[in-house]
Design an enzyme around this catalytic site. Structure first.
Site, PDB file in Angstrom:
ATOM      1  N   TYR A  90      -0.725  -4.901  -6.298  1.00 16.48           N
ATOM      2  CA  TYR A  90      -0.343  -6.308  -6.395  1.00 16.48           C
ATOM      3  C   TYR A  90       0.630  -6.416  -7.551  1.00 16.48           C
ATOM      4  O   TYR A  90       0.319  -6.004  -8.673  1.00 16.48           O
ATOM      5  CB  TYR A  90      -1.569  -7.181  -6.675  1.00 16.48           C
ATOM      6  N   HIS A 132     -10.706  -0.426  -4.863  1.00 18.44           N
ATOM      7  CA  HIS A 132     -12.001  -0.497  -4.167  1.00 18.44           C
ATOM      8  C   HIS A 132     -12.011   0.309  -2.879  1.00 18.44           C
ATOM      9  O   HIS A 132     -13.085   0.650  -2.395  1.00 18.44           O
ATOM     10  CB  HIS A 132     -12.369  -1.954  -3.919  1.00 18.44           C
ATOM     11  N   HIS A 188      -9.506  -7.293  -7.439  1.00 15.48           N
ATOM     12  CA  HIS A 188     -10.341  -6.136  -7.118  1.00 15.48           C
ATOM     13  C   HIS A 188     -10.390  -5.210  -8.341  1.00 15.48           C
ATOM     14  O   HIS A 188      -9.493  -5.237  -9.179  1.00 15.48           O
ATOM     15  CB  HIS A 188      -9.738  -5.359  -5.939  1.00 15.48           C
ATOM     16  N   GLN A 229      -4.557  -0.729  -3.401  1.00 14.32           N
ATOM     17  CA  GLN A 229      -3.811  -1.959  -3.122  1.00 14.32           C
ATOM     18  C   GLN A 229      -3.016  -2.358  -4.357  1.00 14.32           C
ATOM     19  O   GLN A 229      -3.584  -2.652  -5.407  1.00 14.32           O
ATOM     20  CB  GLN A 229      -4.776  -3.078  -2.718  1.00 14.32           C
ATOM     21  N   GLU A 251       0.802  -1.223   0.000  1.00 10.86           N
ATOM     22  CA  GLU A 251       0.000   0.000   0.000  1.00 10.86           C
ATOM     23  C   GLU A 251       0.836   1.274   0.000  1.00 10.86           C
ATOM     24  O   GLU A 251       0.313   2.351  -0.273  1.00 10.86           O
ATOM     25  CB  GLU A 251      -0.963  -0.009   1.199  1.00 10.86           C
TER      26      GLU A 251
HETATM   27 CU    CU Z   1      -7.822  -8.103  -1.586  1.00 12.53          CU
END
Ligand code: CU
Ligand code: NAG
Length: 219
Positions: free
Chosen positions: A165, A154, A80, A163, A42
């Site tokens: 990834y 989200h 997400h 977030q 994050e």
């Molecule tokens: Cu997640």
């Protein structure tokens, strides 16, 4: 009991949107540096923003891929909502041992918010976690790291919130030309104030989106 069963069925039928990991390049997991778990990064200034946690730990082998070919990375489960994209930096020596924080990355693909209102992640989820893109045909042959990334938006109305990834794959690119595109550093390429990172995607629902990072190298 009937109700519980019905709820469980509904949950199973809905597309799973969860934490994710990049697990394969062209169906091969041996060249992918797999983080220890699927938690997001994050902090855009964290060393983990480059190739995720343990991103300096080499994977077993290289994946061979031809310049100009279409490649596919696989994410292990539904993402997400948010953009997907891939970066590539040139390696000077060895894709297994180079510290990814020392590299400059150029973006080779991105899929943000499409005109139908769907996110790149929606298309990846529909394709069972697969995201395909072209390896530029004119880049020099040699060893590269590929940085694949999906950003979950989200809960991105505040920063930190988005977030990140990402996962890195060790590649040996064959063929190609002589191009060696300039790139950006991670950390450094993203800011918490970027309009594509601090964003409320639910209210008002955005009609356009600026994917963070540099523009896509045209090849
Ligand atoms: Cu997640
Ligand atoms: C990369 O591919 C080239 C061309 O096939 C090959 O000669 C070279 O040995 C490969 N390098 C590695 C490290 O696998």
């Amino acid at each position: 009991m009937k109700n519980v069963f019905a709820i469980a069925l509904l949950a199973a039928a809905a597309p799973a949107m969860a934490h994710i990991r990049l697990t394969q390049f062209n169906g091969n997991s041996a060249c992918v540096r797999l983080p220890p778990n699927n938690s997001p990064v994050e902090d855009v200034n964290s060393a983990n923003i480059v190739c995720n946690v343990n991103g300096n730990t080499p994977a077993a082998s290289l994946c061979s891929v031809a310049a100009g070919s279409t490649a596919t990375v696989t994410w292990d489960t539904g993402a997400h909502p948010g953009p997907g994209k891939d970066y590539l930096p040139r390696q000077t020596s060895d894709a297994k041992t180079t510290n990814p924080a020392s590299l400059s990355w150029f973006k080779i693909s991105q899929d943000g918010l499409r005109s139908d209102g769907k996110w790149g992640s929606d298309y990846v989820n529909s394709a069972g976690g697969k995201y395909s893109f072209k390896i530029p045909s004119n880049i020099a042959a040699g060893q590269y790291l590929l940085r694949g990334e999906t950003i979950g938006l989200h809960v991105a109305q505040n920063y930190p919130g988005a977030q990140f990834y990402m996962g890195c794959a060790q590649l040996n690119i064959t063929g190609g030309g002589s191009a060696n595109p300039s790139g950006v550093k991670f950390p450094g390429a993203y800011k918490g104030t970027d309009s594509g990172i601090k964003i409320n995607i639910y209210y008002p629902v955005p009609t356009s989106y600026t994917t963070p990072g540099p523009s896509v190298y045209s090849g």
